[in-house]
Write an enzyme that holds these catalytic residues in place. Sequence first.
Site, short mmCIF file in Angstrom:
data_model
loop_
_atom_site.label_atom_id
_atom_site.label_comp_id
_atom_site.label_asym_id
_atom_site.label_seq_id
_atom_site.Cartn_x
_atom_site.Cartn_y
_atom_site.Cartn_z
N PRO A 113 -5.13 1.31 18.60
CA PRO A 113 -4.83 0.75 17.27
C PRO A 113 -4.74 1.76 16.13
O PRO A 113 -4.21 1.44 15.06
CB PRO A 113 -5.98 -0.24 17.02
CG PRO A 113 -7.07 0.20 17.94
CD PRO A 113 -6.42 0.83 19.12
N HIS A 162 0.84 -1.20 0.00
CA HIS A 162 0.00 0.00 0.00
C HIS A 162 0.87 1.25 0.00
O HIS A 162 1.69 1.43 0.91
CB HIS A 162 -0.91 0.01 1.24
CG HIS A 162 -2.13 -0.83 1.06
ND1 HIS A 162 -3.40 -0.40 1.37
CD2 HIS A 162 -2.28 -2.09 0.58
CE1 HIS A 162 -4.27 -1.35 1.09
NE2 HIS A 162 -3.61 -2.40 0.62
N TYR A 170 3.70 6.81 10.05
CA TYR A 170 2.87 5.67 9.64
C TYR A 170 3.75 4.58 9.02
O TYR A 170 3.58 3.39 9.29
CB TYR A 170 1.81 6.12 8.63
CG TYR A 170 0.70 5.11 8.43
CD1 TYR A 170 -0.49 5.19 9.15
CD2 TYR A 170 0.85 4.05 7.53
CE1 TYR A 170 -1.51 4.26 8.98
CE2 TYR A 170 -0.16 3.11 7.36
CZ TYR A 170 -1.33 3.22 8.08
OH TYR A 170 -2.33 2.28 7.92
P1 FAD Z 1 0.59 -11.10 21.86
O1 FAD Z 1 0.19 -11.18 20.43
O2 FAD Z 1 -0.44 -10.72 22.86
O3 FAD Z 1 1.19 -12.51 22.23
C1 FAD Z 1 1.46 -12.88 23.57
C2 FAD Z 1 1.33 -14.37 23.70
O4 FAD Z 1 1.68 -14.75 25.01
C3 FAD Z 1 -0.09 -14.86 23.46
O5 FAD Z 1 -0.09 -15.88 22.50
C4 FAD Z 1 -0.53 -15.34 24.83
O6 FAD Z 1 -1.43 -16.43 24.76
C5 FAD Z 1 0.78 -15.72 25.46
N1 FAD Z 1 0.77 -15.69 26.92
C6 FAD Z 1 0.16 -14.79 27.74
N2 FAD Z 1 0.39 -15.08 29.02
C7 FAD Z 1 1.16 -16.19 29.03
C8 FAD Z 1 1.72 -16.96 30.06
N3 FAD Z 1 1.51 -16.65 31.34
N4 FAD Z 1 2.46 -18.01 29.73
C9 FAD Z 1 2.67 -18.34 28.43
N5 FAD Z 1 2.16 -17.64 27.41
C10 FAD Z 1 1.42 -16.57 27.71
N6 FAD Z 1 -2.44 -3.96 16.42
C11 FAD Z 1 -2.53 -3.34 15.27
O7 FAD Z 1 -1.52 -2.81 14.82
N7 FAD Z 1 -3.73 -3.31 14.59
C12 FAD Z 1 -4.86 -3.94 15.07
O8 FAD Z 1 -5.91 -3.91 14.45
C13 FAD Z 1 -4.80 -4.58 16.30
N8 FAD Z 1 -5.89 -5.20 16.83
C14 FAD Z 1 -5.77 -5.81 18.06
C15 FAD Z 1 -6.88 -6.41 18.64
C16 FAD Z 1 -6.78 -7.01 19.91
C17 FAD Z 1 -8.00 -7.65 20.54
C18 FAD Z 1 -5.53 -7.00 20.59
C19 FAD Z 1 -5.41 -7.63 21.97
C20 FAD Z 1 -4.43 -6.42 19.98
C21 FAD Z 1 -4.53 -5.81 18.72
N9 FAD Z 1 -3.44 -5.21 18.11
C22 FAD Z 1 -3.53 -4.59 16.94
C23 FAD Z 1 -2.13 -5.21 18.70
C24 FAD Z 1 -1.24 -6.30 18.12
O9 FAD Z 1 -2.01 -7.40 17.76
C25 FAD Z 1 -0.25 -6.62 19.20
O10 FAD Z 1 0.54 -5.46 19.40
C26 FAD Z 1 0.65 -7.81 18.90
O11 FAD Z 1 -0.10 -8.99 18.93
C27 FAD Z 1 1.77 -7.88 19.92
O12 FAD Z 1 2.43 -9.10 19.82
P2 FAD Z 1 3.04 -9.78 21.11
O13 FAD Z 1 3.65 -11.03 20.61
O14 FAD Z 1 3.84 -8.80 21.85
O15 FAD Z 1 1.80 -10.10 22.06
C1 DHB Z 2 -5.85 -2.41 10.62
C2 DHB Z 2 -5.81 -2.09 11.93
C3 DHB Z 2 -5.40 -0.82 12.31
O1 DHB Z 2 -5.33 -0.49 13.60
C4 DHB Z 2 -5.05 0.12 11.38
O2 DHB Z 2 -4.68 1.36 11.76
C5 DHB Z 2 -5.10 -0.22 10.04
C6 DHB Z 2 -5.49 -1.49 9.67
C7 DHB Z 2 -6.29 -3.76 10.23
O3 DHB Z 2 -6.60 -4.58 11.10
O4 DHB Z 2 -6.33 -4.04 9.03
#
Ligand code: FAD
Ligand code: DHB
Length: 389
Positions: free
Chosen positions: A292, A72, A384
């Site tokens: 987000p 994009h 961005y």
């Molecule tokens: P996570 O993806 O949270 O992974 C952490 C992992 O650790 C999980 O699999 C969990 O099960 C595991 N875990 C937790 N506790 C324990 C434990 N005690 N022992 C072992 N394992 C454990 N970001 C965007 O940019 N755009 C979006 O649209 C967006 N939507 C989101 C929607 C939701 C509902 C959430 C919660 C987040 C969203 N995010 C979004 C943020 C993005 O998905 C996260 O920043 C990203 O997943 C971070 O990755 P991570 O690996 O740090 O954490």
């Molecule tokens: C998406 C999520 C976001 O927070 C954003 O800023 C743009 C795209 C997505 O889930 O596609």
Amino acid sequence: MRTQVVIIGGGPAGLLLGQLLQRQGIDTVLLERHSREYVLARIRAGVLEAGLVDLLHQAGVGERMQRNGLRHEEIYLAHSNRGFRIDFRQLCDSAVMVYGQTELTLDLYQARDAMNATMLHQVDQVEIHGADTDKPRVSFIHDGREQNFECDFIAGCDGFHGVSRNSVPADQRTLFERVYPLGWLGVLSRTPPVSDELIYASHARGFALCSMRSPGLSRYYIQVALEDSVQQWPDEAFWRELKRRIPHDAAESIVSGDSIEKSIAPLRSFVAEPMRWGRLFLCGDAAHIVPPTGAKGLNLAASDVYYLWRALSQYYEDGDEQDIDNYSAMALSRVWKAERFSWSMTNLLHRFPEQSQFDLRMQQAQLDYLESSRAAQTALAENYLGLPY
Ligand code: FAD
Ligand code: DHB
């Protein structure tokens, strides 16, 4: 049992760190609380910065993304039935990649399988011991048995609700937080995206976002009240509300359909400092959350992984601890800038319960300025697209 690095959490941060370390011959054990199926079914982020795209290639997992991801080169900012483009290519000669977090996670799981690296799912009662000593250890229950791993380092990649951050003594950390009085209702539907570009819409009824995962899969969001539940939003109500908030021509051409996933996420800004305690490193959502708007959550997890990977490989190559000592400061410097950007995009595009007429004029003036100023657009594009790391 013993390994070099125990990684707690099998989300994108833990998996990517594990992949980069294993490829350098550094042994890791990855512990995940949920099943693989559960992790792969979580619909989350979708926009990858160029820095993350490069990192995935470096990690040897970029091939499917390169094939199926959507490049994009612009986004559309809409307000009051009109809008304007932010042209990333013209302004910064760069682009982002639309590729779902679930796909990226699947690629990383398959790569870990191929390396035969240890990964335990459905672990329970994970506990960190002696992170402030030379002999850290992680205990947990797996398959009904208590197990222990001694290690050199622990990477806390277990997200916002994990155990790692809370293993740091309260008097050794500072938490910064802003909770917004709103949520995002997200819908995934097997319909063609309404537009080739992402549409971020500011509207008197609240924010809306049109995004996508592939030519046949759309992802849409609308701002809702924090107290709303998914049950209050049947599909027809969602589509009706989305169409009211985006420009008329988009609303007229949108293809609606059954939702295949629907969830509400609260909006929060959060940072835990420092991101290191002894031999424990916090990485990704375990250390920080952004609202987000601007798609920074996953990308910020990736830059943490990059700094930690570099620090650990430096240590194992020649015993140099300098990057380990610098990890927290380097990661936090980028984290705070992404926090600022996500906070400012959230403030610019949403409607808030207590907003005054003055506040609304400020939003309007900011949007007008953005539309007319190349400098302002360049600043938005630069953030961005992702600040360098
Ligand atoms: P996570 O993806 O949270 O992974 C952490 C992992 O650790 C999980 O699999 C969990 O099960 C595991 N875990 C937790 N506790 C324990 C434990 N005690 N022992 C072992 N394992 C454990 N970001 C965007 O940019 N755009 C979006 O649209 C967006 N939507 C989101 C929607 C939701 C509902 C959430 C919660 C987040 C969203 N995010 C979004 C943020 C993005 O998905 C996260 O920043 C990203 O997943 C971070 O990755 P991570 O690996 O740090 O954490
Ligand atoms: C998406 C999520 C976001 O927070 C954003 O800023 C743009 C795209 C997505 O889930 O596609």
